[in-house]
Design a protein around this motif. Structure first.
Motif, PDB file in Angstrom:
ATOM      1  N   GLU B 217      51.788  38.056  16.810  1.00  0.00           N
ATOM      2  CA  GLU B 217      51.426  38.597  18.121  1.00  0.00           C
ATOM      3  C   GLU B 217      52.393  38.073  19.194  1.00  0.00           C
ATOM      4  O   GLU B 217      52.755  38.799  20.121  1.00  0.00           O
ATOM      5  CB  GLU B 217      49.988  38.162  18.429  1.00  0.00           C
ATOM      6  N   GLU B 247      48.915  50.955  13.401  1.00  0.00           N
ATOM      7  CA  GLU B 247      48.044  50.808  14.561  1.00  0.00           C
ATOM      8  C   GLU B 247      48.035  52.120  15.355  1.00  0.00           C
ATOM      9  O   GLU B 247      48.955  52.910  15.250  1.00  0.00           O
ATOM     10  CB  GLU B 247      48.592  49.719  15.491  1.00  0.00           C
ATOM     11  N   GLU B 250      45.770  51.692  20.749  1.00  0.00           N
ATOM     12  CA  GLU B 250      44.989  50.516  21.151  1.00  0.00           C
ATOM     13  C   GLU B 250      45.697  49.226  20.733  1.00  0.00           C
ATOM     14  O   GLU B 250      45.400  48.152  21.269  1.00  0.00           O
ATOM     15  CB  GLU B 250      43.602  50.546  20.493  1.00  0.00           C
ATOM     16  N   GLN B 251      46.571  49.311  19.771  1.00  0.00           N
ATOM     17  CA  GLN B 251      47.327  48.150  19.261  1.00  0.00           C
ATOM     18  C   GLN B 251      46.420  46.998  18.849  1.00  0.00           C
ATOM     19  O   GLN B 251      46.683  45.842  19.148  1.00  0.00           O
ATOM     20  CB  GLN B 251      48.337  47.662  20.302  1.00  0.00           C
ATOM     21  N   ASN B 252      45.325  47.351  18.217  1.00  0.00           N
ATOM     22  CA  ASN B 252      44.396  46.309  17.812  1.00  0.00           C
ATOM     23  C   ASN B 252      43.885  46.614  16.413  1.00  0.00           C
ATOM     24  O   ASN B 252      42.777  47.106  16.244  1.00  0.00           O
ATOM     25  CB  ASN B 252      43.252  46.227  18.832  1.00  0.00           C
ATOM     26  N   CYS B 310      36.871  51.715  16.485  1.00  0.00           N
ATOM     27  CA  CYS B 310      38.025  51.668  17.389  1.00  0.00           C
ATOM     28  C   CYS B 310      37.800  52.610  18.567  1.00  0.00           C
ATOM     29  O   CYS B 310      37.350  53.746  18.385  1.00  0.00           O
ATOM     30  CB  CYS B 310      39.282  52.068  16.622  1.00  0.00           C
ATOM     31  N   ARG B 318      39.728  49.543  10.319  1.00  0.00           N
ATOM     32  CA  ARG B 318      40.962  48.825  10.696  1.00  0.00           C
ATOM     33  C   ARG B 318      41.006  47.466  10.014  1.00  0.00           C
ATOM     34  O   ARG B 318      39.971  46.835   9.822  1.00  0.00           O
ATOM     35  CB  ARG B 318      40.987  48.591  12.210  1.00  0.00           C
ATOM     36  N   GLU B 320      42.883  43.608  10.471  1.00  0.00           N
ATOM     37  CA  GLU B 320      43.614  42.801  11.454  1.00  0.00           C
ATOM     38  C   GLU B 320      45.028  42.525  10.926  1.00  0.00           C
ATOM     39  O   GLU B 320      45.326  42.714   9.752  1.00  0.00           O
ATOM     40  CB  GLU B 320      42.883  41.475  11.726  1.00  0.00           C
ATOM     41  N   ARG B 321      45.882  42.093  11.825  1.00  0.00           N
ATOM     42  CA  ARG B 321      47.251  41.717  11.448  1.00  0.00           C
ATOM     43  C   ARG B 321      47.204  40.755  10.247  1.00  0.00           C
ATOM     44  O   ARG B 321      46.382  39.851  10.216  1.00  0.00           O
ATOM     45  CB  ARG B 321      47.906  41.018  12.636  1.00  0.00           C
TER      46      ARG B 321
END
Lengths: 144, 432
Positions: B217, B247, B250-252, B310, B318, B320-321
């Motif tokens: 991040e 992604e 929203e980039q989340n 989302c 989704r 997470e990274r």
């Protein structure tokens, strides 16, 4: 004024607790022809702090920092003691009565005189009270 | 904007029904037509009839990387050779390479997944996409190339290398988006600086699709600020087809297309499913793949499912990274610990320089983990109590972050090993 005259710059060096670390510090001081008046090691689990009064604290700081050691200056005072029974008591009594707390101390005893090196919470009070009671402090000019 | 709103916004129950139908069909097909899958399922004591709900997927045996390697090059393919339209081959840095074959439908579906991904990042017709992933046996270049063409964007197929030329083209052809590895984008920006080009002011670049290697991040923030763009995280591995999941604006978290992939998070040790929000190893079943089917493939990637829906409206789950690889995971007294967690926790302590090393040992059958940290020289105090307080603070922070108590040792500045590139921060002295 007094504070300035009698506050001595001690160098403190962080050291991991493993063989050869003190030698590394001592060799560095030797290479710069620095003389050590007094020193002590305070140890905790896994590490220690080497504290020393040296004749050229500025040079020592520079050299040790260059070698990658963590070094700091700490203000201490050095009080002459009578090298006979009761000498330490005289000094400690003065500070105790003045409500000055000793954070740590170490001493050396030479041919003519014994010296107590003190890190205290109130340097000004300590100097004034010791001198007021006729005690003698080493001048900071000895260590520059 | 969605490429295929009917699928991407499909209500969750319908989506799950669709997944189940696809899974069931896949399992029956493989049991009937693949010796490998049939004997795997038989050994595992599971029959396609046992798959009665989506949850029953957990009854199926896992697939691992070595299954692909051991069956090099194409023993796991379930179509005849003349149905294949393409091969991709993974680099094989950790052993024999693995070969992935694609039918026309496989390429189409893969391309669709990337059309969705690019659209989710706000890219479409009128955009000029510079594909600076490697073209060739690696999936990144050709994958993004076809995906970008599919959505009607214009592709500049630069591949990797000749960075000065890439920058010229970026300016001259009015490139608005770039797809590459995060480290290559940083390299491009450094070369730009040397050439006196400001990507922020002298180009119309506004988005980057970054993947194929771990990034953080913090790197995203740095890239976005320096280049004046938005940086999106894309995921995939060659075994799954290639880059497929990305992604949205929203980039989340990365949307995992449910009609294409069934995602599970499992405990890397026991293989047991973990609830949403809990980190573990991602296991993926690719639901519509003809040439090289993939069932419950253990990716080795550590992540968690994000439980909340989302805000973009997509119903697909989704992740997470990625926070690391299973290979990096340490098990300390039964608790899974990742070096990346330690790194992250230490970043928040101002007295420390950020350099650290983890030493794991076993004392009387008990795992002990020691974290050695370096202090910043300016944080050094002559007082032992101050130093003990720093150590205590580090121990406390780590215990909160890792859920397991660890020893902490203060080390002299510069005494811990320095790394270029991938850091080997763990010394494991345990004799198993």
């Amino acid at each position: 004024m007094d504070t300035e005259n009698f506050t001595i710059k001690q160098i403190s060096v962080f050291s991991e607790n493993r063989p050869g670390r003190l030698a590394a510090i001592a060799r560095a001081l030797q290479e710069e022809e620095i003389n050590i008046f007094a020193f002590s090691i305070a140890e905790a689990k896994g590490f220690g702090v080497v504290r020393a009064l040296v004749d050229k604290p500025g040079v020592a700081y520079k050299k040790l920092t260059e070698l990658g050691f963590m070094v700091s200056f700490t203000d201490v005072i050095a009080v002459k003691m009578r090298d006979e029974p009761g000498g330490l008591f005289e000094i400690a009594k003065i500070l105790g009565e003045a409500e000055v707390n000793i954070e740590y101390a170490y001493a050396y005893s030479g041919k003519e005189v014994a010296v107590l090196i003190l890190r205290v919470d109130h340097v000004d009070d300590a100097i004034r009270r010791i001198r007021g009671a006729g005690g003698e402090l080493l001048q900071s000019s000895l260590f520059t | 904007m969605a490429w295929d709103p009917r699928i991407e916004m499909m209500p969750e129950p319908e989506l799950k029904k669709l997944q189940f139908t696809l899974l069931k069909t896949l399992v029956y097909r493989l049991y009937s037509f693949s010796n490998f899958y049939r004997s795997r399922m038989d050994e595992h004591g599971v029959h396609p009839d046992d798959i009665q709900t989506l949850d029953d997927a957990k009854k199926l045996p896992f697939m691992v990387k070595s299954d692909l390697r051991d069956n090099y090059p194409d023993k796991l393919f379930t179509v005849s050779r003349d149905e294949l339209v393409r091969y991709h081959v993974s680099s094989g840095t950790t052993g024999k390479p693995t070969v992935v074959g694609y039918t026309q439908k496989d390429v189409d579906i893969w391309t669709t997944s990337l059309a969705r991904a690019l659209t989710a990042c706000g890219i479409g017709r009128g955009d000029v996409v510079q594909v600076s992933y490697g073209y060739g046996l690696f999936t990144g270049g050709l994958g993004l190339h076809y995906g970008a063409e599919r959505i009607g964007a214009t592709v500049v197929p630069t591949s990797v290398g000749n960075t000065e030329r890439q920058l010229e083209l970026m300016q001259d052809l009015h490139v608005t988006a770039i797809a590459c590895t995060p480290s290559y984008l940083i390299h491009i920006s450094e070369v730009a600086e040397k050439m006196g080009i400001s990507i922020k002011d002298d180009t119309v670049l506004r988005a980057a699709i970054l993947g194929a290697e771990p990034w953080s991040e913090q790197m995203r923030i740095r890239i976005e600020e320096q280049l004046g763009i938005r940086a999106y995280n894309i995921y995939g591995t060659s075994e799954l087809s290639g880059p497929m999941f990305c992604e949205c604006e929203e980039q989340n978290g990365i949307h995992m297309w449910s009609d294409l992939a069934l995602v599970e998070i499992v405990d890397p040790e026991t293989g047991e499913p973990l609830p949403p929000g809990t980190r573990g190893e991602m296991v993926v079943t690719i639901l519509q793949k003809e040439a090289l089917p993939i069932i419950r493939y253990r990716t080795g990637d550590i992540t968690s499912l994000i439980p909340e829906p989302c805000p973009c409206g997509r119903t697909h789950p989704r992740i997470e990274r990625l926070s690391g690889r299973v290979d990096d995971m340490l098990i300390i007294r039964g608790i899974n610990v990742f070096p990346s967690q330690v790194e992250h926790a230490l970043l928040g302590i101002p007295e420390l320089s950020g350099h650290f090393q983890i030493i794991v040992d076993r004392k009387q059958a008990l795992d002990v983990m020691l974290v050695q940290v370096e202090m910043k020289p300016e944080a050094f105090s002559d007082k032992i109590t101050d130093l003990m307080a720093v150590r205590q603070k580090v121990a406390h922070t780590l215990k909160n972050a890792l859920n397991v108590g660890v020893g902490v040792e203060l080390a002299e500045p510069g005494s811990l090993p320095r790394f270029e590139g991938k850091a080997k921060r763990v010394v494991d002295k345990r004799v198993m």
